[in-house]
Design a protein around this motif. Structure first.
Motif, PDB file in Angstrom:
ATOM      1  N   ILE A 156       0.852  -1.206   0.000  1.00 34.10           N
ATOM      2  CA  ILE A 156       0.000   0.000   0.000  1.00 34.10           C
ATOM      3  C   ILE A 156       0.884   1.251   0.000  1.00 34.10           C
ATOM      4  CG2 ILE A 156      -1.642   1.372   1.360  1.00 34.10           C
ATOM      5  CD1 ILE A 156      -3.109  -1.135   2.049  1.00 34.10           C
ATOM      6  N   GLY A 157       1.877   1.282   0.908  1.00 35.16           N
ATOM      7  CA  GLY A 157       2.748   2.465   0.947  1.00 35.16           C
ATOM      8  C   GLY A 157       3.455   2.665  -0.388  1.00 35.16           C
ATOM      9  N   TRP A 158       4.024   1.593  -0.893  1.00 33.78           N
ATOM     10  CA  TRP A 158       4.795   1.683  -2.148  1.00 33.78           C
ATOM     11  C   TRP A 158       3.884   2.049  -3.331  1.00 33.78           C
ATOM     12  CZ3 TRP A 158       6.274  -3.336  -5.165  1.00 33.78           C
ATOM     13  CH2 TRP A 158       6.965  -2.995  -6.333  1.00 33.78           C
ATOM     14  N   LEU A 159       2.825   1.272  -3.520  1.00 34.72           N
ATOM     15  CA  LEU A 159       2.027   1.444  -4.744  1.00 34.72           C
ATOM     16  C   LEU A 159       0.875   2.449  -4.584  1.00 34.72           C
ATOM     17  CD1 LEU A 159       1.730  -2.337  -5.683  1.00 34.72           C
ATOM     18  CD2 LEU A 159       3.349  -0.677  -6.620  1.00 34.72           C
ATOM     19  N   VAL A 160       0.126   2.329  -3.490  1.00 34.62           N
ATOM     20  CA  VAL A 160      -1.069   3.188  -3.352  1.00 34.62           C
ATOM     21  C   VAL A 160      -0.650   4.621  -3.046  1.00 34.62           C
ATOM     22  CG1 VAL A 160      -3.217   3.525  -2.066  1.00 34.62           C
ATOM     23  CG2 VAL A 160      -2.482   1.201  -2.690  1.00 34.62           C
ATOM     24  N   ASP A 161       0.265   4.783  -2.084  1.00 39.08           N
ATOM     25  CA  ASP A 161       0.750   6.145  -1.834  1.00 39.08           C
ATOM     26  C   ASP A 161       1.556   6.636  -3.026  1.00 39.08           C
ATOM     27  OD1 ASP A 161       0.140   7.135   1.090  1.00 39.08           O
ATOM     28  OD2 ASP A 161       0.494   4.994   1.188  1.00 39.08           O
ATOM     29  N   GLY A 162       2.269   5.711  -3.689  1.00 36.38           N
ATOM     30  CA  GLY A 162       3.028   6.092  -4.896  1.00 36.38           C
ATOM     31  C   GLY A 162       2.092   6.629  -5.976  1.00 36.38           C
ATOM     32  N   ALA A 163       0.981   5.942  -6.189  1.00 33.65           N
ATOM     33  CA  ALA A 163       0.004   6.411  -7.191  1.00 33.65           C
ATOM     34  C   ALA A 163      -0.636   7.711  -6.722  1.00 33.65           C
ATOM     35  CB  ALA A 163      -1.062   5.337  -7.431  1.00 33.65           C
ATOM     36  N   ALA A 164      -0.914   7.787  -5.414  1.00 33.62           N
ATOM     37  CA  ALA A 164      -1.543   9.010  -4.887  1.00 33.62           C
ATOM     38  C   ALA A 164      -0.629  10.213  -5.119  1.00 33.62           C
ATOM     39  CB  ALA A 164      -1.865   8.839  -3.400  1.00 33.62           C
ATOM     40  N   ASN A 197      -0.547  11.489  -8.679  1.00 36.82           N
ATOM     41  CA  ASN A 197      -1.757  12.240  -9.015  1.00 36.82           C
ATOM     42  C   ASN A 197      -1.787  13.602  -8.295  1.00 36.82           C
ATOM     43  OD1 ASN A 197      -4.554  12.784  -7.632  1.00 36.82           O
ATOM     44  ND2 ASN A 197      -5.040  11.901  -9.632  1.00 36.82           N
ATOM     45  N   GLN A 198      -1.188  13.641  -7.086  1.00 34.71           N
ATOM     46  CA  GLN A 198      -1.355  14.843  -6.259  1.00 34.71           C
ATOM     47  C   GLN A 198      -0.294  15.906  -6.498  1.00 34.71           C
ATOM     48  OE1 GLN A 198      -3.754  12.599  -2.649  1.00 34.71           O
ATOM     49  NE2 GLN A 198      -1.617  13.038  -2.400  1.00 34.71           N
ATOM     50  N   VAL A 202       0.059  17.800   1.890  1.00 38.48           N
ATOM     51  CA  VAL A 202      -0.275  16.383   1.717  1.00 38.48           C
ATOM     52  C   VAL A 202       0.862  15.671   0.969  1.00 38.48           C
ATOM     53  CG1 VAL A 202      -1.860  14.819   0.509  1.00 38.48           C
ATOM     54  CG2 VAL A 202      -2.785  16.694   1.877  1.00 38.48           C
ATOM     55  N   CYS A 203       1.389  16.303  -0.067  1.00 39.98           N
ATOM     56  CA  CYS A 203       2.423  15.641  -0.881  1.00 39.98           C
ATOM     57  C   CYS A 203       3.685  15.374  -0.086  1.00 39.98           C
ATOM     58  CB  CYS A 203       2.759  16.482  -2.111  1.00 39.98           C
ATOM     59  SG  CYS A 203       1.503  16.293  -3.359  1.00 39.98           S
ATOM     60  N   LYS A 204       4.027  16.305   0.810  1.00 38.33           N
ATOM     61  CA  LYS A 204       5.237  16.089   1.628  1.00 38.33           C
ATOM     62  C   LYS A 204       5.050  14.823   2.447  1.00 38.33           C
ATOM     63  CE  LYS A 204       6.934  20.727   1.977  1.00 38.33           C
ATOM     64  NZ  LYS A 204       6.460  21.983   2.483  1.00 38.33           N
ATOM     65  N   GLU A 205       3.866  14.687   3.044  1.00 42.50           N
ATOM     66  CA  GLU A 205       3.636  13.523   3.901  1.00 42.50           C
ATOM     67  C   GLU A 205       3.529  12.238   3.078  1.00 42.50           C
ATOM     68  OE1 GLU A 205       1.671  16.037   7.558  1.00 42.50           O
ATOM     69  OE2 GLU A 205       0.332  14.897   6.291  1.00 42.50           O
ATOM     70  N   GLU A 206       2.900  12.343   1.910  1.00 41.72           N
ATOM     71  CA  GLU A 206       2.743  11.133   1.077  1.00 41.72           C
ATOM     72  C   GLU A 206       4.092  10.589   0.626  1.00 41.72           C
ATOM     73  OE1 GLU A 206       0.038   9.729   1.138  1.00 41.72           O
ATOM     74  OE2 GLU A 206      -1.668  10.881   0.429  1.00 41.72           O
ATOM     75  N   ASN A 234      -5.718  11.254 -16.851  1.00 41.61           N
ATOM     76  CA  ASN A 234      -5.652   9.947 -16.178  1.00 41.61           C
ATOM     77  C   ASN A 234      -4.593   9.055 -16.835  1.00 41.61           C
ATOM     78  OD1 ASN A 234      -7.896  11.105 -15.042  1.00 41.61           O
ATOM     79  ND2 ASN A 234      -9.355   9.541 -15.695  1.00 41.61           N
ATOM     80  N   ASP A 235      -4.606   8.997 -18.167  1.00 44.13           N
ATOM     81  CA  ASP A 235      -3.661   8.097 -18.860  1.00 44.13           C
ATOM     82  C   ASP A 235      -2.218   8.585 -18.740  1.00 44.13           C
ATOM     83  OD1 ASP A 235      -5.583   6.281 -19.667  1.00 44.13           O
ATOM     84  OD2 ASP A 235      -5.991   7.312 -21.562  1.00 44.13           O
ATOM     85  N   GLU A 236      -2.018   9.896 -18.786  1.00 43.13           N
ATOM     86  CA  GLU A 236      -0.645  10.424 -18.657  1.00 43.13           C
ATOM     87  C   GLU A 236      -0.050  10.044 -17.294  1.00 43.13           C
ATOM     88  OE1 GLU A 236      -1.303  14.391 -21.479  1.00 43.13           O
ATOM     89  OE2 GLU A 236      -1.345  14.618 -19.304  1.00 43.13           O
ATOM     90  N   LEU A 237      -0.867  10.196 -16.249  1.00 42.30           N
ATOM     91  CA  LEU A 237      -0.373   9.889 -14.902  1.00 42.30           C
ATOM     92  C   LEU A 237      -0.158   8.394 -14.717  1.00 42.30           C
ATOM     93  CD1 LEU A 237      -2.602  12.399 -12.917  1.00 42.30           C
ATOM     94  CD2 LEU A 237      -0.136  12.551 -13.243  1.00 42.30           C
ATOM     95  N   ARG A 238      -1.070   7.589 -15.289  1.00 40.33           N
ATOM     96  CA  ARG A 238      -0.934   6.126 -15.178  1.00 40.33           C
ATOM     97  C   ARG A 238       0.368   5.670 -15.842  1.00 40.33           C
ATOM     98  NH1 ARG A 238      -6.053   4.477 -15.143  1.00 40.33           N
ATOM     99  NH2 ARG A 238      -6.354   5.418 -17.166  1.00 40.33           N
ATOM    100  N   GLN A 239       0.650   6.256 -17.010  1.00 40.50           N
ATOM    101  CA  GLN A 239       1.885   5.898 -17.736  1.00 40.50           C
ATOM    102  C   GLN A 239       3.122   6.239 -16.894  1.00 40.50           C
ATOM    103  OE1 GLN A 239       2.188   4.551 -21.104  1.00 40.50           O
ATOM    104  NE2 GLN A 239       4.228   4.201 -20.256  1.00 40.50           N
ATOM    105  N   LYS A 240       3.122   7.433 -16.297  1.00 42.14           N
ATOM    106  CA  LYS A 240       4.266   7.847 -15.476  1.00 42.14           C
ATOM    107  C   LYS A 240       4.450   6.893 -14.313  1.00 42.14           C
ATOM    108  CE  LYS A 240       4.559  12.840 -15.939  1.00 42.14           C
ATOM    109  NZ  LYS A 240       4.406  14.101 -15.207  1.00 42.14           N
ATOM    110  N   PHE A 241       3.322   6.494 -13.715  1.00 43.16           N
ATOM    111  CA  PHE A 241       3.386   5.581 -12.565  1.00 43.16           C
ATOM    112  C   PHE A 241       4.006   4.243 -12.978  1.00 43.16           C
ATOM    113  CE2 PHE A 241       1.340   2.148 -10.086  1.00 43.16           C
ATOM    114  CZ  PHE A 241       1.778   2.474  -8.814  1.00 43.16           C
TER     115      PHE A 241
END
Ligand code: FAQ
Length: 327
Positions: free
Chosen positions: A138-146, A149-150, A168-172, A235-242
């Protein structure tokens, strides 16, 4: 449903004062922040209220999958870190509810919409956390995706939302690192620990890609939100970067991303990857996720069980304002 929502947006836009609309659009185009008391088109207000409140609900519901592991963290250090992270998510939810309130919807209304199932929150939080490795994933992928996006949302056109995102971004970014560090420890551990890490990656990879929302071609809100600079990347640009950032991180862990189609494409300077199961995404959005009912029940129970705290805080505030008036 989306077409109706879009045509509603267009109808409302047509009713706006054209001079005010033009002045607003010029400010957005000049990258000025729009502030709560500024004039704004109703459709802009509605879209922002929807996005920010969904974002707030995601942070709050997002505490549940990890909260589930606070009592079972494998050491005192891990427990303290996880506790701090989950508290950060609560703080993010509160900044975001405050930002959404500046647009004229009360927190009470937003919370009722969440509890009644009317409001959405991120699909990702409808999946269960089965093992400790899920906390790493979760930390690696979910916060990474968050974060992916943020970070662009720090430059969103609405001032209170942009400012909330900076903190929020600093903490994420700390959250992402703590998750990756759990994965590093597990991948350097026993064969069973490494298997747990791979299993967690297998289960969280595709739901993480869904966090970015539907493909641009099927996203009813992206075009207008890009024009109004609410969204700065699609959405697609961010997904690609991730995908591009995360694949080498998986390699460094010695883990395999569960996508046989994933490969580097030198021509486009990014990875090709397989098709997300959009049927599953829409089912989860409709509230059919594996633990969706459990999540909403946990939120409703917490709200009901916390009623005495809200009542006590309100009584205390009232006593103080009475004393102030009397003085
Ligand atoms: N889940 O037209 P689009 C976090 C909905 S925070 C559920 O593309 P849009 C921190 C969408 O709302 C994670 N619903 O919509 C953390 C729309 O609904 P409508 C949350 C989704 O708004 C980490 C419809 O589908 N982050 O994780 C999802 O332009 C760890 C059509 O979609 C944010 O909320 C989804 N994944 O773009 C906490 C970021 N995707 O119109 C604890 C801010 C789409 O029917 C632990 N939000 N939908 O109401 C955004 O950037 C955007 O709202 C998107 C969607 C990109 C999510």
């Amino acid at each position: 449903m989306y077409t109706t929502e879009l045509s509603k947006t267009k109808q409302v836009q047509n009713l706006e004062d054209p001079d005010k609309l033009a002045a607003f659009e010029a400010r957005v185009a000049a990258d000025e922040f729009i502030e709560p008391k500024d004039w704004m088109p109703e459709a802009y207000r509605r879209t922002l209220t929807r996005q920010i409140s969904q974002h707030a609900h995601s942070e709050i519901v997002g505490m549940l999958p990890e909260g589930n592991w606070i009592g079972r963290a494998p050491s005192l250090r891990r427990k303290a870190i996880l506790l701090a992270k989950v508290q950060d998510e609560a703080g993010h939810g509160l900044y975001l509810y405050s930002a959404a309130e500046t647009l004229g919807t009360s927190r009470q209304e937003m919370i009722e919409a969440l509890h009644s199932g009317k409001a959405k929150y991120s699909t990702i939080f409808n999946y269960p956390t089965l093992t400790w490795a899920d906390i790493g994933a979760i930390g690696w992928l979910v916060d990474g995706a968050a974060i992916m996006n943020q970070v662009p949302l720090q430059r969103t056109s609405y001032g209170p939302y942009a400012r909330a995102m900076v903190r929020v971004c600093k903490e994420e970014s700390f959250h992402q690192r703590q998750g990756y560090e759990i994965m590093m420890a597990m991948c350097a551990g026993s064969a069973d620990q490494k298997r747990m890490a791979q299993d967690a990656l297998n289960r969280w990879w595709w739901p993480s890609l869904m966090m970015f929302g539907p493909p641009d071609a099927d996203s009813p809100n992206t075009a207008q939100s890009m024009r109004w600079r609410i969204k700065r990347e699609t959405n697609d640009e961010l997904r690609q970067k991730f995908v591009d950032i995360t694949k080498p991180q998986a390699d460094a862990l010695g883990l395999t991303v569960p996508d046989p189609a994933l490969r580097w494409n030198a021509d486009k300077g990014g990875h090709d990857y397989g098709e997300v199961d959009w049927e599953e995404f829409y089912a989860v959005v409709r509230g059919e996720g594996p633990v969706a009912k459990e999540r909403i029940k946990a939120r409703r129970d917490a709200w009901e069980q916390g009623a005495w705290v809200r009542d006590a805080a309100a009584a205390y505030a009232e006593k103080h304002s009475r004393r102030k008036e009397a003085a």
